[in-house]
Design a protein around this motif. Structure first.
Motif, PDB file in Angstrom:
ATOM      1  N   ARG A  86       0.837  -1.195   0.000  1.00 38.75           N
ATOM      2  CA  ARG A  86       0.000   0.000   0.000  1.00 38.75           C
ATOM      3  C   ARG A  86       0.879   1.255   0.000  1.00 38.75           C
ATOM      4  NH1 ARG A  86      -3.189  -3.552  -0.496  1.00 38.75           N
ATOM      5  NH2 ARG A  86      -5.309  -3.743   0.317  1.00 38.75           N
ATOM      6  N   VAL A  87       0.330   2.332  -0.593  1.00 37.06           N
ATOM      7  CA  VAL A  87       0.872   3.680  -0.447  1.00 37.06           C
ATOM      8  C   VAL A  87      -0.237   4.525   0.164  1.00 37.06           C
ATOM      9  CG1 VAL A  87       1.789   5.703  -1.629  1.00 37.06           C
ATOM     10  CG2 VAL A  87       2.398   3.406  -2.448  1.00 37.06           C
ATOM     11  N   VAL A  88       0.108   5.292   1.201  1.00 35.07           N
ATOM     12  CA  VAL A  88      -0.888   6.120   1.879  1.00 35.07           C
ATOM     13  C   VAL A  88      -0.567   7.594   1.619  1.00 35.07           C
ATOM     14  CG1 VAL A  88      -1.968   6.726   4.069  1.00 35.07           C
ATOM     15  CG2 VAL A  88      -1.212   4.372   3.675  1.00 35.07           C
ATOM     16  N   ILE A  89      -1.557   8.309   1.092  1.00 32.14           N
ATOM     17  CA  ILE A  89      -1.430   9.719   0.745  1.00 32.14           C
ATOM     18  C   ILE A  89      -1.942  10.575   1.902  1.00 32.14           C
ATOM     19  CG2 ILE A  89      -2.148  11.517  -0.871  1.00 32.14           C
ATOM     20  CD1 ILE A  89      -0.294   9.356  -2.072  1.00 32.14           C
ATOM     21  N   HIS A  90      -1.103  11.518   2.327  1.00 31.35           N
ATOM     22  CA  HIS A  90      -1.423  12.387   3.466  1.00 31.35           C
ATOM     23  C   HIS A  90      -1.343  13.860   3.060  1.00 31.35           C
ATOM     24  CE1 HIS A  90      -0.681   9.225   6.635  1.00 31.35           C
ATOM     25  NE2 HIS A  90       0.156   8.764   5.716  1.00 31.35           N
ATOM     26  N   MET A  91      -1.964  14.692   3.887  1.00 29.71           N
ATOM     27  CA  MET A  91      -1.754  16.139   3.854  1.00 29.71           C
ATOM     28  C   MET A  91      -1.602  16.573   5.309  1.00 29.71           C
ATOM     29  SD  MET A  91      -3.775  19.050   1.729  1.00 29.71           S
ATOM     30  CE  MET A  91      -2.960  18.484   0.246  1.00 29.71           C
ATOM     31  N   PRO A  92      -0.490  17.256   5.647  1.00 29.61           N
ATOM     32  CA  PRO A  92      -0.156  17.437   7.062  1.00 29.61           C
ATOM     33  C   PRO A  92      -0.858  18.577   7.781  1.00 29.61           C
ATOM     34  CG  PRO A  92       1.544  18.394   5.690  1.00 29.61           C
ATOM     35  CD  PRO A  92       0.554  17.745   4.742  1.00 29.61           C
ATOM     36  N   ASN A 138      -2.471   3.197  12.276  1.00 27.53           N
ATOM     37  CA  ASN A 138      -2.926   1.807  12.313  1.00 27.53           C
ATOM     38  C   ASN A 138      -1.684   0.944  12.137  1.00 27.53           C
ATOM     39  OD1 ASN A 138      -3.617  -0.768  10.852  1.00 27.53           O
ATOM     40  ND2 ASN A 138      -5.710  -0.075  11.217  1.00 27.53           N
ATOM     41  N   ARG A 139      -1.389   0.110  13.114  1.00 26.86           N
ATOM     42  CA  ARG A 139      -0.125  -0.631  13.091  1.00 26.86           C
ATOM     43  C   ARG A 139       0.019  -1.495  11.844  1.00 26.86           C
ATOM     44  NH1 ARG A 139       2.745  -4.039  17.997  1.00 26.86           N
ATOM     45  NH2 ARG A 139       4.399  -4.974  16.714  1.00 26.86           N
ATOM     46  N   SER A 140      -1.038  -2.195  11.470  1.00 27.37           N
ATOM     47  CA  SER A 140      -0.981  -3.037  10.286  1.00 27.37           C
ATOM     48  C   SER A 140      -0.641  -2.225   9.035  1.00 27.37           C
ATOM     49  CB  SER A 140      -2.319  -3.761  10.087  1.00 27.37           C
ATOM     50  OG  SER A 140      -2.338  -4.477   8.875  1.00 27.37           O
ATOM     51  N   PHE A 141      -1.260  -1.060   8.892  1.00 28.01           N
ATOM     52  CA  PHE A 141      -0.987  -0.227   7.725  1.00 28.01           C
ATOM     53  C   PHE A 141       0.405   0.380   7.797  1.00 28.01           C
ATOM     54  CE2 PHE A 141      -4.013   0.746   4.320  1.00 28.01           C
ATOM     55  CZ  PHE A 141      -4.959  -0.218   4.590  1.00 28.01           C
ATOM     56  N   ASN A 142       0.869   0.739   8.984  1.00 25.34           N
ATOM     57  CA  ASN A 142       2.248   1.211   9.102  1.00 25.34           C
ATOM     58  C   ASN A 142       3.212   0.165   8.568  1.00 25.34           C
ATOM     59  OD1 ASN A 142       1.579   3.660  10.290  1.00 25.34           O
ATOM     60  ND2 ASN A 142       1.889   2.935  12.378  1.00 25.34           N
ATOM     61  N   GLU A 143       2.969  -1.083   8.923  1.00 30.61           N
ATOM     62  CA  GLU A 143       3.896  -2.154   8.567  1.00 30.61           C
ATOM     63  C   GLU A 143       3.843  -2.509   7.091  1.00 30.61           C
ATOM     64  OE1 GLU A 143       2.673  -5.067  11.422  1.00 30.61           O
ATOM     65  OE2 GLU A 143       3.942  -4.246  13.002  1.00 30.61           O
ATOM     66  N   ARG A 144       2.721  -2.262   6.428  1.00 34.85           N
ATOM     67  CA  ARG A 144       2.546  -2.707   5.047  1.00 34.85           C
ATOM     68  C   ARG A 144       2.647  -1.580   4.040  1.00 34.85           C
ATOM     69  NH1 ARG A 144      -3.587  -4.678   4.762  1.00 34.85           N
ATOM     70  NH2 ARG A 144      -2.808  -5.563   2.786  1.00 34.85           N
ATOM     71  N   SER A 145       2.850  -0.344   4.459  1.00 37.44           N
ATOM     72  CA  SER A 145       2.710   0.785   3.539  1.00 37.44           C
ATOM     73  C   SER A 145       3.897   1.741   3.579  1.00 37.44           C
ATOM     74  CB  SER A 145       1.430   1.569   3.859  1.00 37.44           C
ATOM     75  OG  SER A 145       1.538   2.210   5.117  1.00 37.44           O
ATOM     76  N   VAL A 146       3.927   2.589   2.553  1.00 36.63           N
ATOM     77  CA  VAL A 146       4.820   3.744   2.487  1.00 36.63           C
ATOM     78  C   VAL A 146       3.939   4.981   2.578  1.00 36.63           C
ATOM     79  CG1 VAL A 146       6.453   5.031   1.065  1.00 36.63           C
ATOM     80  CG2 VAL A 146       6.551   2.520   1.119  1.00 36.63           C
ATOM     81  N   GLY A 147       4.292   5.913   3.458  1.00 39.32           N
ATOM     82  CA  GLY A 147       3.481   7.102   3.681  1.00 39.32           C
ATOM     83  C   GLY A 147       4.101   8.349   3.073  1.00 39.32           C
ATOM     84  N   HIS A 187      -4.859   0.099  -3.762  1.00 37.30           N
ATOM     85  CA  HIS A 187      -3.513   0.013  -3.212  1.00 37.30           C
ATOM     86  C   HIS A 187      -2.868   1.381  -2.975  1.00 37.30           C
ATOM     87  CE1 HIS A 187      -4.261  -3.955  -5.008  1.00 37.30           C
ATOM     88  NE2 HIS A 187      -3.495  -4.399  -4.035  1.00 37.30           N
ATOM     89  N   ILE A 188      -3.421   2.420  -3.577  1.00 43.16           N
ATOM     90  CA  ILE A 188      -2.982   3.796  -3.319  1.00 43.16           C
ATOM     91  C   ILE A 188      -4.162   4.498  -2.663  1.00 43.16           C
ATOM     92  CG2 ILE A 188      -2.098   5.924  -4.335  1.00 43.16           C
ATOM     93  CD1 ILE A 188      -1.180   4.205  -6.745  1.00 43.16           C
ATOM     94  N   VAL A 189      -4.060   4.777  -1.371  1.00 42.17           N
ATOM     95  CA  VAL A 189      -5.222   5.210  -0.593  1.00 42.17           C
ATOM     96  C   VAL A 189      -4.926   6.499   0.157  1.00 42.17           C
ATOM     97  CG1 VAL A 189      -5.981   2.815  -0.317  1.00 42.17           C
ATOM     98  CG2 VAL A 189      -4.586   3.871   1.479  1.00 42.17           C
TER      99      VAL A 189
END
Length: 224
Positions: A86-92, A138-147, A187-189
């Motif tokens: 996964r890739v997680v898209i953020h805005m800070p 979310n721990r699972s998403f931290n482990e499986r994704s790039v932020g 996969h890009i969320v």
């Protein structure tokens, strides 16, 4: 900006770490739970530490190395420890320099792997992709994704510049290529789509209909 909370595990096949830990605990029989906890402590101590790291080395060509505080991520050896899917898209909700400063603050407890600047698309890398950054809440998403953080505020579309979209698309295309991640909305969320997390980022102005085709073109997949 995310926090390191949630439960381990998640959908998909078990990672190498899970298989090793499960096998070790099963072999020990009585007292397996306590033994599993002991094995986990060993894993965290040795897994990431065995990887050779060059100071200032980055995963994305052209990125500037601006290291986050070591308190805001966990050393690991992905994708050996955990599959990255996964890739997680953020805005800070902050400017680029303030975002970097916050992620360098050990009291913050969170950081993304990358921050993209609005004015020119410049990319800073704060944690190696092999490490687990505390960005998703979310721990699972931290482990499986790039932020990836994108400078700006969710309610201000002026920060969503052409150059930032294009730079981010190249960054994500490279990540997807490295780990075999499909270039699609599953996969890009957005951070707001991470389970058990209440967030609005990247916000209502983030143009997914524009962004995913940009990533596909950068990945050499036009017309999909």
């Amino acid at each position: 900006m995310g926090e390191h909370v949630g439960q381990p595990g998640g959908p998909g096949r078990p990672g190498r770490r899970a298989l090793l830990l499960g096998g070790a605990a099963a072999a020990l029989g009585v007292g397996a739970l306590a033994s599993r906890e002991t094995v986990e402590r060993w894993w965290w101590r040795y897994s990431g530490d065995e990887v050779e790291r060059a100071e200032g080395e980055v995963d994305h060509p052209g990125a500037e190395w601006v290291p986050a505080s070591a308190a805001n991520y966990r050393r690991a050896n992905r994708p050996r420890d955990y599959a990255i899917d996964r890739v997680v898209i953020h805005m800070p909700e902050a400017t680029y320099p303030i975002t970097l400063r916050v992620f360098q603050d050990p009291s913050h407890g969170a950081a993304a792997h990358y921050v993209v600047r609005s004015s020119d698309g410049h990319v800073a890398q704060l944690a190696r992709e092999l490490d687990v950054a505390f960005h998703a809440g979310n721990r699972s998403f931290n482990e499986r994704s790039v932020g990836i953080e994108h400078e700006g505020w969710a309610d201000d579309p002026s920060y969503l510049t052409d150059v930032m979209y294009e730079s981010s698309a190249r960054l994500v295309a490279g990540i997807c290529a490295r780990y075999g991640i499909p270039v699609d909305r599953e996969h890009i969320v957005g951070h707001n789509e991470v389970p058990e997390v209440v967030r609005i980022c990247p916000g209502p102005h983030w143009d997914w209909d524009r962004y995913i085709p940009l990533v596909r073109r950068a990945a050499g997949q036009p017309g999909q």
